[in-house]
Design an enzyme around this catalytic site. Structure first.
Site, PDB file in Angstrom:
ATOM      1  N   ILE B 147     -55.766  40.075  46.262  1.00 54.88           N
ATOM      2  CA  ILE B 147     -55.035  39.444  45.712  1.00 54.88           C
ATOM      3  C   ILE B 147     -53.913  39.030  44.133  1.00 54.88           C
ATOM      4  CG2 ILE B 147     -55.689  37.551  43.985  1.00 54.88           C
ATOM      5  CD1 ILE B 147     -58.721  37.060  45.234  1.00 54.88           C
ATOM      6  N   CYS B 148     -53.028  38.882  44.617  1.00 57.26           N
ATOM      7  CA  CYS B 148     -51.637  39.688  43.448  1.00 57.26           C
ATOM      8  C   CYS B 148     -52.086  40.650  43.233  1.00 57.26           C
ATOM      9  CB  CYS B 148     -52.511  38.956  41.728  1.00 57.26           C
ATOM     10  SG  CYS B 148     -51.130  39.223  40.712  1.00 57.26           S
ATOM     11  N   GLN B 149     -51.841  41.804  42.882  1.00 54.71           N
ATOM     12  CA  GLN B 149     -51.640  42.844  42.124  1.00 54.71           C
ATOM     13  C   GLN B 149     -52.916  43.701  43.502  1.00 54.71           C
ATOM     14  OE1 GLN B 149     -53.576  44.753  38.424  1.00 54.71           O
ATOM     15  NE2 GLN B 149     -51.696  46.305  39.101  1.00 54.71           N
ATOM     16  N   GLY B 151     -53.037  42.743  45.821  1.00 58.75           N
ATOM     17  CA  GLY B 151     -52.109  42.649  47.234  1.00 58.75           C
ATOM     18  C   GLY B 151     -51.183  43.940  47.067  1.00 58.75           C
ATOM     19  N   MET B 171     -52.339  37.718  49.309  1.00 53.06           N
ATOM     20  CA  MET B 171     -52.356  36.274  48.782  1.00 53.06           C
ATOM     21  C   MET B 171     -51.896  37.305  47.229  1.00 53.06           C
ATOM     22  SD  MET B 171     -56.193  34.518  49.238  1.00 53.06           S
ATOM     23  CE  MET B 171     -55.565  33.099  48.763  1.00 53.06           C
TER      24      MET B 171
END
Lengths: 386, 355
Positions: B147-149, B151, B171
């Site tokens: 998720i985000c970072q 990811g 994501m």
């Protein structure tokens, strides 16, 4: 909530005061005189908030405070518009009058550093949220910097006056003399760095002031053009329109090269300043025979490296142990290529969770095949010797 | 000049109503219980330093995917965003659709953690968590959902350790960190990251908060609280609002060395796209990534613009690449009802087909 609570009584009183004051204002343009209804509202609300503060959790208190702060700004806007309307202006004229007042207030602050945004009217606080909150944060990170500005003669208002800085610059760049030459020069450099940061902060704030002014013009222009469904029909819709237009102007500014340079410069100057004062603090602590940041840093760095080495060694021991077990069922020479370990399922996976803080079997990432082969050879040799 | 069709007495009525809502809202706030973080039952499986690996209690009555899924959250903010409330939980959605969900909680780094590097996080912490899961489940590979970072970390990890990853889901992940619409990236280009880390040690969470809130200061620091008055005047909404408020301001400090490398390599030098990225001793070239990848981005994401994520298929060699676009924002993709109905089932369906 019980009606017998003292803060509940205070709240009831505040409500009565509020409704009464606003009703009077609606009936007569003279009602209330010069008294600010939004101030009255926020004062009574604040009293009530303080009375019930002890009963709330910190998270809730913060949210409540923000809610009340924004409520006050919202009421301030309403008050200004309402005053215009009770004086005979139509709503658009009233909004424009309010905007003109803000613009006039802003003009008198243009060019003055460290502006006090409360003087702009509470509603304008919003436009300076980034600069205000930055200031609070910067102060929290650099207490030594704030202390320096409390020294006699350190009036920050000189820092936008271009040439006025020069004499101070000359004083600060004069060489230190005598036994305490080095600390003296460090202090001089600290003040110089402080001036540079405040100048950068001033330039950042001034750019915000300009964009805020453009935002007001944009709002007024939009009000002139707006019609049909888009026309705001309530105070709240006027507020939302103001937010929308302000956000548009801000976004354009925030994506500009100018913002990037101003913001980068301000952050960099603050960090250089903070680092310098940390070094001065370190010198002081060393003189007092107390541990300082530099020493703790060195220990932390070494400790972190030791921990990495430790993990690496544990992994190697684990691999070696696994290899030592393998020949018991099959000769080492015929073992599965060690560069591609057998699936975890074939390595008797633990059925229960590994205990806390216990390292688990691990395939080292991108382990070089030759290194592993060498290790296998060493194991074989050891076994042969045994 | 157009006119605004309201009268002075209407304005007063509106304010009185606002005041009533505010007072009711504040009363509701006062009456609110303590705000919990995360709702789905979970068990601590492994811990190391500040990190904790949790396993969420699998749902009963659903066919279980044999490959467990590890959620790698960002170091920024806290992972309970993915499990914020009972009916708005990405994690619960994954459990209900047969996934066996693990999550890394990075905890709150302090000054003792300032020398943690990206190598320590990616080839150290994540790798050890993956090994714990492989051993527990007796499998060679696990699924990873970043998720985000997180990811970005997952992309790096999966590229370096493809033998341990079955499928990768990213994501709202910034891959190209220099798209023209990326405000965060724009702001850091002239920042002296070395000066920041050298001066601060760790990057304070407050500084990150300031940065995120100032992406949209009028909405996030002003309008939100005016709107909040309407929301919290209804008792039922208070807890949900406060959960979100708690999450927004719950920002751990960032370990200095990891922050230094992350901003310089990804945001300033864009090395995932431009090349030259090294994590520890290992070169990370996304061209080597051949795993099945599901890449999900949010169309109105103001933190990670869609273009930052959509470049991924051009950089990897995967022959099984799927993209999912969500019509919402960076947070909405986890907490909105729409996301629960579309995104989470889509992830599970994609994983189940490939496990």
């Amino acid at each position: 909530m019980s009606e017998s609570n003292p803060w509940a009584d205070q709240w009831l009183k505040a409500q009565q005061q509020f409704v009464g004051a606003w009703s009077d204002m609606a009936k007569s343009s003279n009602a209330g005189g010069n008294a600010s209804q939004s101030d009255l509202w926020s004062q009574s609300f604040e009293l009530w908030r303080q009375a019930c503060q002890a009963q709330t959790q910190p998270d809730i208190q913060q949210a409540m405070q923000k809610c009340i702060d924004m409520g006050k700004e919202y009421f301030s806007m309403a008050e200004q518009i309402s005053k215009g309307m009770t004086n005979g202006a139509n709503p658009v004229e009233a909004v424009n009058q309010w905007m003109e007042q803000i613009k006039q207030s802003m003009q008198q602050f243009s060019g003055v550093p460290g502006f006090d945004s409360t003087a702009f009217g509470d509603f304008m606080k919003q436009w300076f949220n980034p600069t205000q909150s930055w200031q609070q944060m910067a102060d929290a990170f650099t207490p030594m910097n704030q202390a320096a500005w409390q020294l006699p003669g350190m009036n920050t208002s000189v820092f936008n006056m271009g040439e006025a800085i020069d004499p101070m610059g000359k004083i600060l760049s004069s060489p230190g003399v005598g036994y305490f030459r080095e600390p003296q020069e460090k202090q001089q450099k600290g003040i110089q760095l402080g001036i540079e940061y405040h100048q950068a902060n001033f330039e950042f704030n001034q750019a915000f002031l300009r964009v805020a002014s453009e935002s007001i013009q944009g709002f007024q222009a939009r009000l002139l053009k707006i019609d049909g469904e888009a026309t705001p029909k309530t105070l709240r819709q006027i507020y939302d329109l103001w937010v929308e237009i302000s956000e548009e102007h801000y976004a354009e500014f925030a994506m500009s090269e100018e913002y990037q340079a101003l913001y980068g410069n301000m952050v960099n100057r603050l960090m250089i300043l903070k680092k310098h004062y940390s070094e001065i603090t370190d010198d002081f602590l060393r003189a007092m025979n107390l541990p300082n940041t530099r020493e703790v840093d060195t220990m932390q760095m070494r400790l972190q490296q030791l921990r990495r080495d430790n993990i690496e060694l544990r992994n190697e021991i684990k691999d070696i142990r696994a290899m030592l077990k393998q020949p018991q069922s099959a000769p080492a020479a015929k073992a599965t290529p060690v560069t591609k370990p057998a699936p975890a399922s074939k390595r008797a996976p633990a059925k229960t969770a590994p205990s806390r803080k216990k390292a688990v079997a691990r395939k080292a990432p991108a382990k070089k095949p030759d290194a592993v082969v060498k290790k296998q050879a060493a194991v074989n040799k050891a076994k042969a010797g045994a | 000049m157009s006119n605004i069709p309201f009268r002075s007495d209407q304005l007063v009525d509106e304010l009185v109503q606002f005041n009533q809502n505010l007072s009711q809202g504040v009363k509701n706030l006062l009456d609110a219980d303590e705000i919990s973080a995360g709702v789905t039952p979970r068990q601590e499986i492994y811990s190391e330093d500040k990190l904790t690996l949790y396993r969420y209690q699998p749902s009963t009555g659903v066919v279980q995917n044999k490959i467990p899924t590890l959620i790698v959250y960002a170091l920024v903010n806290r992972p309970y965003m993915a499990d914020i409330q009972e009916n708005r939980s990405t994690i619960k959605g994954l459990l209900d659709t047969g996934q066996d969900v693990y999550l890394i909680d990075w905890g709150y780094p302090d000054m003792a953690d300032k020398y943690l590097t990206l190598d320590d996080y990616i080839n150290g912490y994540i790798d050890r968590c993956v090994d714990v899961m492989r051993e527990r489940h007796g499998v060679d590979k696990v699924n990873i959902l970043g998720i985000c970072q997180g990811g970005v970390f997952s992309l790096c990890y999966s590229t370096l350790h493809q033998d341990k990853v079955q499928n990768l889901v990213t994501m709202v992940t910034p891959v190209d960190c220099k798209t023209p619409d990326n405000m965060l990236s724009h702001w850091v280009q002239q920042m002296d990251i070395d000066a920041i880390v050298d001066a601060m040690g760790n990057l304070p969470g407050e500084m990150l908060n300031w940065t995120f809130l100032n992406l949209k200061p009028f909405q996030l620091m002003g309008q939100k609280y005016v709107s909040m008055v309407d929301i919290i005047s209804d008792e039922k909404n208070v807890k949900n609002f406060m959960r979100m408020e708690k999450w927004i301001f719950d920002s751990p400090d960032q370990a200095g060395e990891a922050f230094r490398q992350f901003i310089k390599d990804f945001f300033q030098q864009n090395k995932l796209v431009e090349g030259g990225l090294k994590i520890g001793k290992h070169d990370v070239d996304l061209k080597n990534l051949k795993l099945p990848v599901l890449n999900i981005y949010a169309e109105q994401d103001h933190l990670v613009p869609p273009a930052a994520s959509k470049i991924l298929p051009k950089l990897i060699s995967s022959k099984d690449y799927t993209e999912l676009s969500f019509p919402g924002g960076h947070i909405g993709i986890y907490v909105s009802g729409k996301a629960q109905a579309t995104v989470t089932p889509a992830i599970s369906e994609w994983l189940n087909k490939r496990s």
